[in-house]
Motif scaffolding. Structure first.
Motif, PDB file in Angstrom:
ATOM      1  N   ASP A 155       1.142  -0.639   0.098  1.00 18.97           N
ATOM      2  CA  ASP A 155      -0.116  -0.166   0.078  1.00 18.97           C
ATOM      3  C   ASP A 155       0.653   1.214   0.387  1.00 18.97           C
ATOM      4  OD1 ASP A 155      -2.597   1.865  -0.223  1.00 18.97           O
ATOM      5  OD2 ASP A 155      -2.764   0.790   1.832  1.00 18.97           O
ATOM      6  N   THR A 156       0.108   1.970  -0.558  1.00 23.48           N
ATOM      7  CA  THR A 156       0.399   3.180  -0.053  1.00 23.48           C
ATOM      8  C   THR A 156       0.933   4.309   1.135  1.00 23.48           C
ATOM      9  OG1 THR A 156      -0.856   4.856  -1.679  1.00 23.48           O
ATOM     10  CG2 THR A 156       0.858   3.843  -2.856  1.00 23.48           C
ATOM     11  N   GLY A 157       1.213   5.626   1.498  1.00 17.35           N
ATOM     12  CA  GLY A 157       0.956   6.358   2.346  1.00 17.35           C
ATOM     13  C   GLY A 157      -0.224   7.449   2.360  1.00 17.35           C
ATOM     14  N   LYS A 158      -0.703   8.139   2.626  1.00 17.89           N
ATOM     15  CA  LYS A 158      -1.332   9.049   2.616  1.00 17.89           C
ATOM     16  C   LYS A 158      -1.184  10.212   2.901  1.00 17.89           C
ATOM     17  CE  LYS A 158      -6.121  10.003   5.005  1.00 17.89           C
ATOM     18  NZ  LYS A 158      -7.011   9.210   5.988  1.00 17.89           N
ATOM     19  N   SER A 159      -1.528  10.927   1.926  1.00 16.57           N
ATOM     20  CA  SER A 159      -1.067  13.026   1.763  1.00 16.57           C
ATOM     21  C   SER A 159      -3.095  13.520   2.716  1.00 16.57           C
ATOM     22  CB  SER A 159      -1.981  13.034   0.204  1.00 16.57           C
ATOM     23  OG  SER A 159      -0.411  12.721  -0.280  1.00 16.57           O
ATOM     24  N   VAL A 160      -2.364  14.005   3.053  1.00 21.58           N
ATOM     25  CA  VAL A 160      -3.481  15.205   4.190  1.00 21.58           C
ATOM     26  C   VAL A 160      -3.298  16.761   3.540  1.00 21.58           C
ATOM     27  CG1 VAL A 160      -4.172  15.660   6.383  1.00 21.58           C
ATOM     28  CG2 VAL A 160      -3.308  13.178   6.149  1.00 21.58           C
ATOM     29  N   TYR A 161      -4.516  16.874   3.230  1.00 28.58           N
ATOM     30  CA  TYR A 161      -4.084  19.025   2.586  1.00 28.58           C
ATOM     31  C   TYR A 161      -4.508  19.465   4.030  1.00 28.58           C
ATOM     32  CZ  TYR A 161      -4.919  22.633   0.632  1.00 28.58           C
ATOM     33  OH  TYR A 161      -4.521  24.274   0.096  1.00 28.58           O
ATOM     34  N   ASP A 162      -3.947  20.504   4.462  1.00 26.71           N
ATOM     35  CA  ASP A 162      -3.900  21.237   5.127  1.00 26.71           C
ATOM     36  C   ASP A 162      -4.434  22.426   4.839  1.00 26.71           C
ATOM     37  OD1 ASP A 162      -4.142  22.179   8.168  1.00 26.71           O
ATOM     38  OD2 ASP A 162      -1.992  21.957   8.243  1.00 26.71           O
ATOM     39  N   ALA A 164      -5.519  25.663   6.227  1.00 30.06           N
ATOM     40  CA  ALA A 164      -5.440  26.446   7.001  1.00 30.06           C
ATOM     41  C   ALA A 164      -3.668  26.528   6.493  1.00 30.06           C
ATOM     42  CB  ALA A 164      -4.952  25.839   8.364  1.00 30.06           C
ATOM     43  N   ASP A 165      -2.417  25.607   6.247  1.00 31.84           N
ATOM     44  CA  ASP A 165      -1.757  26.467   5.964  1.00 31.84           C
ATOM     45  C   ASP A 165      -1.200  25.880   4.825  1.00 31.84           C
ATOM     46  OD1 ASP A 165      -0.862  26.517   9.027  1.00 31.84           O
ATOM     47  OD2 ASP A 165      -0.369  24.773   9.086  1.00 31.84           O
ATOM     48  N   SER A 166      -2.105  25.521   4.134  1.00 29.67           N
ATOM     49  CA  SER A 166      -2.370  25.434   2.943  1.00 29.67           C
ATOM     50  C   SER A 166      -1.369  24.249   2.570  1.00 29.67           C
ATOM     51  CB  SER A 166      -2.441  26.630   1.733  1.00 29.67           C
ATOM     52  OG  SER A 166      -3.624  27.862   1.734  1.00 29.67           O
ATOM     53  N   ILE A 167      -1.047  23.880   3.105  1.00 29.45           N
ATOM     54  CA  ILE A 167       0.374  22.572   2.462  1.00 29.45           C
ATOM     55  C   ILE A 167      -0.019  21.233   2.487  1.00 29.45           C
ATOM     56  CG2 ILE A 167       2.257  23.798   3.577  1.00 29.45           C
ATOM     57  CD1 ILE A 167       1.988  22.177   5.512  1.00 29.45           C
ATOM     58  N   THR A 168       0.359  20.319   1.768  1.00 30.17           N
ATOM     59  CA  THR A 168      -0.047  18.779   1.906  1.00 30.17           C
ATOM     60  C   THR A 168       1.031  17.767   2.830  1.00 30.17           C
ATOM     61  OG1 THR A 168      -0.784  18.772  -0.106  1.00 30.17           O
ATOM     62  CG2 THR A 168      -0.391  17.220   0.410  1.00 30.17           C
ATOM     63  N   LYS A 169       0.165  17.353   4.105  1.00 32.45           N
ATOM     64  CA  LYS A 169       1.150  16.050   5.190  1.00 32.45           C
ATOM     65  C   LYS A 169       1.125  15.196   4.721  1.00 32.45           C
ATOM     66  CE  LYS A 169       0.701  20.272   8.636  1.00 32.45           C
ATOM     67  NZ  LYS A 169      -0.432  19.850  10.157  1.00 32.45           N
ATOM     68  N   ILE A 170       2.035  14.566   5.233  1.00 30.09           N
ATOM     69  CA  ILE A 170       2.355  13.017   3.867  1.00 30.09           C
ATOM     70  C   ILE A 170       2.500  12.022   5.704  1.00 30.09           C
ATOM     71  CG2 ILE A 170       4.259  11.128   3.297  1.00 30.09           C
ATOM     72  CD1 ILE A 170       2.493  13.304   1.503  1.00 30.09           C
ATOM     73  N   ASP A 171       1.286  11.113   5.574  1.00 31.31           N
ATOM     74  CA  ASP A 171       1.307  10.137   6.416  1.00 31.31           C
ATOM     75  C   ASP A 171       1.839   8.849   6.037  1.00 31.31           C
ATOM     76  OD1 ASP A 171       1.037   8.464   8.756  1.00 31.31           O
ATOM     77  OD2 ASP A 171      -1.232   8.940   9.168  1.00 31.31           O
ATOM     78  N   LEU A 172       2.929   8.224   6.736  1.00 31.46           N
ATOM     79  CA  LEU A 172       3.706   7.042   6.310  1.00 31.46           C
ATOM     80  C   LEU A 172       3.049   5.271   6.613  1.00 31.46           C
ATOM     81  CD1 LEU A 172       6.770   7.927   4.119  1.00 31.46           C
ATOM     82  CD2 LEU A 172       4.642   7.781   3.360  1.00 31.46           C
ATOM     83  N   ASN A 173       2.129   6.025   7.914  1.00 31.97           N
ATOM     84  CA  ASN A 173       2.056   4.942   8.686  1.00 31.97           C
ATOM     85  C   ASN A 173       1.099   3.536   8.081  1.00 31.97           C
ATOM     86  OD1 ASN A 173       2.934   5.673  10.822  1.00 31.97           O
ATOM     87  ND2 ASN A 173       0.618   6.496  11.718  1.00 31.97           N
ATOM     88  N   ARG A 174       0.658   4.108   6.379  1.00 26.97           N
ATOM     89  CA  ARG A 174      -0.095   2.820   6.217  1.00 26.97           C
ATOM     90  C   ARG A 174       0.657   2.391   4.786  1.00 26.97           C
ATOM     91  NH1 ARG A 174      -5.246   4.784   2.571  1.00 26.97           N
ATOM     92  NH2 ARG A 174      -3.603   5.830   0.773  1.00 26.97           N
ATOM     93  N   SER A 175       2.028   3.516   4.395  1.00 29.01           N
ATOM     94  CA  SER A 175       3.087   2.659   3.669  1.00 29.01           C
ATOM     95  C   SER A 175       3.739   1.500   3.374  1.00 29.01           C
ATOM     96  CB  SER A 175       4.275   3.766   2.991  1.00 29.01           C
ATOM     97  OG  SER A 175       5.285   3.236   2.888  1.00 29.01           O
ATOM     98  N   ASN A 176       3.647   0.752   3.328  1.00 31.72           N
ATOM     99  CA  ASN A 176       4.048  -0.383   2.675  1.00 31.72           C
ATOM    100  C   ASN A 176       2.712  -1.621   3.439  1.00 31.72           C
ATOM    101  OD1 ASN A 176       5.829  -2.574   2.508  1.00 31.72           O
ATOM    102  ND2 ASN A 176       7.175  -3.432   3.816  1.00 31.72           N
ATOM    103  N   VAL A 177       1.378  -1.143   3.919  1.00 35.98           N
ATOM    104  CA  VAL A 177       1.179  -2.161   4.286  1.00 35.98           C
ATOM    105  C   VAL A 177       0.561  -3.136   3.760  1.00 35.98           C
ATOM    106  CG1 VAL A 177      -1.614  -2.334   5.043  1.00 35.98           C
ATOM    107  CG2 VAL A 177      -0.220  -1.110   6.108  1.00 35.98           C
ATOM    108  N   PRO A 178       0.760  -4.846   3.889  1.00 36.41           N
ATOM    109  CA  PRO A 178       0.488  -5.557   2.720  1.00 36.41           C
ATOM    110  C   PRO A 178      -0.983  -5.888   1.976  1.00 36.41           C
ATOM    111  CG  PRO A 178       0.032  -6.611   4.429  1.00 36.41           C
ATOM    112  CD  PRO A 178       0.806  -4.984   4.859  1.00 36.41           C
ATOM    113  N   LEU A 179      -1.186  -5.544   1.055  1.00 39.08           N
ATOM    114  CA  LEU A 179      -2.462  -5.401   0.281  1.00 39.08           C
ATOM    115  C   LEU A 179      -2.664  -6.897  -0.905  1.00 39.08           C
ATOM    116  CD1 LEU A 179      -2.330  -2.045  -1.288  1.00 39.08           C
ATOM    117  CD2 LEU A 179      -3.573  -3.058   0.533  1.00 39.08           C
ATOM    118  N   ILE A 180      -4.313  -7.179  -0.809  1.00 34.16           N
ATOM    119  CA  ILE A 180      -4.036  -8.161  -1.738  1.00 34.16           C
ATOM    120  C   ILE A 180      -5.373  -7.652  -3.177  1.00 34.16           C
ATOM    121  CG2 ILE A 180      -5.290 -10.146  -2.886  1.00 34.16           C
ATOM    122  CD1 ILE A 180      -4.716 -11.466  -0.638  1.00 34.16           C
ATOM    123  N   GLU A 181      -4.629  -7.560  -3.933  1.00 33.44           N
ATOM    124  CA  GLU A 181      -5.719  -6.973  -5.198  1.00 33.44           C
ATOM    125  C   GLU A 181      -6.236  -7.789  -5.926  1.00 33.44           C
ATOM    126  OE1 GLU A 181      -5.380  -4.253  -9.568  1.00 33.44           O
ATOM    127  OE2 GLU A 181      -3.615  -4.417  -8.198  1.00 33.44           O
TER     128      GLU A 181
END
Length: 540
Positions: A155-162, A164-181
């Motif tokens: 899996d990929t990480g997650k982009s979170v648009y802020d 208030a500050d007009s920036i996109t923050k990156i959260d990689l907690n989900r990065s590399n979680v195993p997926l089955i497609e």
């Protein structure tokens, strides 16, 4: 043109009644990404907890998850086991020598610059999932949905648009979680089939204990491929739940039908990807303009090589699948209704449960056998529907109301003890109403005492203590006196006439309720109902 636009607007209104038109054939396929509930991530030792610690972004990460230079992937074998379970349950052909590939693209939430997936040699293929008219509420008696392939990927990480500050923050907690497609064939021809398949697949991954299957959290994500009359395929993305999937399919079907009727069918010759906004589909890109992913075999990961004894071993350990379990509960000796069999089989909520379907079904089966044994020992008539009625409709209601887990109450109210309660009800020691009061009291006592081990539960002592004994062999004169008194107090000619004529048959339950209150539930409701009908000379 005005009339046409009105028809289109009406057809695209997903809240109105939707109907497929026979001259415009719907064809759909699904792509479902399922997060695996492994202990660690796919290629690292990071804890696989993408939805916990939401206030701690980038907490469940390792050097490889955040793509630090020089780090290398280490394959998690638990993901292989989970993929094998699902492949076997879907009757897939297992690829005994599959491998990983790199799919090159760069987003901020995919800092490697590529995603590790299985493009050229997927884990398994050519499977199927069968839908049934009775079990899955489809129109056909049976419908086989083909599974083209299953592949393992990260899996990929997650982009979170802020904002208030007009920036996109990156959260990689989900990065590399195993997926089955999982990719199905274009076998769906109506919405009922799509809904049934998603629900069935969701229950299957929960039953196999490989995923939570929750659409709401993103643990399961569905893309829909749709075409009308064999025009080019349109892929629908950003579908967060089943209602959105249904609404997006309705809207897209209506949109394409409108284009064909308007002479714009040529615009449907080119495949495209569209997103769902919540009210309409919008174009994201044309398939011709899609980027070149430059797939290549991953040089840092070995092939997944399986042997026949490993596959056979996992196959032997698979649990009985939900369809087989449901059908067995509807046959001898249980003879459950389809609705009750589904309650004991289908796990509709996998988070924060008070019970799992496996625990509930085992409790029912153990209670059923214990109750049957008690009836034989006491030469009492065995009422086979009683265990299901009381467990599903009374016990579960109290557990939900009091927020008690089934596991906790088993320490005191075991299946054997519950069978004792059922015997007291079936031999008329307790009326149904008193039995419900006693069950609620017992469960509430467990909760207040924090489930501390005390003296063994004794139903007969509690019945004596609270004077709950059922009144047996009540003389008809006594019943008639109670019923006559209630009719006099009610003094409602219209209601009485409606009961007599059969116009409002359920109104008699009000009278029965009053009688039960006077008798404190110690006389069965059926006896009062029979007496009221006799007095009122009811013919229905």
């Amino acid at each position: 043109m005005l009339m046409f636009r009105r028809n289109y607007a009406k057809r695209c209104n997903t809240s109105s009644k939707f109907k497929l038109l026979p001259e415009y054939k719907l064809k759909c396929g699904l792509e479902i990404h399922t997060q695996l509930k492994t202990e660690n991530k796919l290629f690292s030792l990071s804890t696989n907890s993408p939805f916990s610690d939401v206030d701690k972004p980038n907490y469940h990460t390792s050097f490889f998850d955040v793509s630090l230079p020089g780090t290398q992937p280490i394959l998690n074998p638990e993901a292989i086991l989970f993929a094998l379970r699902l492949s076997l349950a879907l009757q897939c052909k297992i690829n005994m020598n599959s491998h990983f590939d790199r799919k090159h693209y760069f987003y901020g939430d995919q800092p490697l610059g590529y995603q590790i997936t299985q493009h050229y040699s997927p884990f398994s293929n050519t499977g199927k999932l069968r839908l049934f008219k009775d079990l899955d509420s489809i129109e056909e008696q049976t419908k086989d949905i083909s599974v083209i392939q299953l592949q393992i990927e990260q899996d990929t990480g997650k982009s979170v648009y802020d904002s208030a500050d007009s920036i996109t923050k990156i959260d990689l907690n989900r990065s590399n979680v195993p997926l089955i497609e999982m990719v199905t064939g274009p076998d769906f021809t109506d919405l009922k089939q799509i809904r049934a398949f998603i629900k069935k697949y969701q229950n299957l991954v929960r039953h196999l204990r490989i995923s939570t299957g929750d659409l709401e959290t993103g643990a399961m994500r569905v893309d829909v491929n749709i075409s009308i009359n064999d025009y080019a395929r349109v892929e629908l993305k950003n579908l967060p739940n089943t209602s959105s999937i249904a609404s997006a399919v309705k809207y897209e079907y209506s949109r394409q039908v409108n284009m064909i009727e308007n002479g714009e069918g040529d615009k449907l010759r080119n495949a495209e990807t569209r997103g769902w906004t919540g009210s309409e589909t919008v174009k994201l890109r044309s398939k011709e303009s899609i980027i070149d992913y430059r797939y290549m075999p991953d040089p840092e990961l070995p092939n997944i090589v399986l042997t026949s004894d490993v596959v056979d071993g996992v196959k032997d350990m698979l649990p009985v699948l939900p369809d087989d379990t449901c059908m067995s509960l509807m046959q001898e000796p249980y003879r459950l209704s389809l609705k009750d069999a589904k309650i004991l089989t289908i796990n509709s909520n996998s988070r924060d449960e008070l019970y799992t379907h496996d625990e509930l079904r085992k409790y029912y089966l153990d209670t059923f056998e214990a109750y049957r044994s008690l009836c034989e020992r006491h030469h009492q008539e065995f009422l086979r529907k009683l265990p299901a009625n009381w467990i599903i409709h009374e016990l579960l209601g109290n557990l939900n109301k009091m927020e008690i887990t089934l596991y906790e109450i088993c320490r005191s109210l075991s299946p054997e003890k519950f069978a004792e309660l059922l015997l007291l009800i079936s031999n008329k020691t307790l009326s149904n109403a008193s039995g419900k009061l006693l069950l609620a009291h017992v469960l509430n006592s467990f909760k207040e005492n924090s489930f501390a081990a005390g003296k063994p539960l004794n139903f007969l002592e509690l019945i004596d203590e609270f004077e709950l004994q059922a009144v047996a062999d009540v003389e008809s004169e006594g019943l008639e006196l109670i019923c006559e008194r209630i009719l006099a107090e009610v003094n409602n000619d219209k209601m009485i006439n409606d009961i007599k004529s059969g116009k409002k048959k359920n109104s008699i339950k009000f009278l029965v309720g009053q009688a039960m209150r006077i008798s404190q539930g110690r006389i069965e409701a059926l006896e009062f109902e029979t007496t009221f009908k006799k007095i009122l000379k009811v013919s229905w």
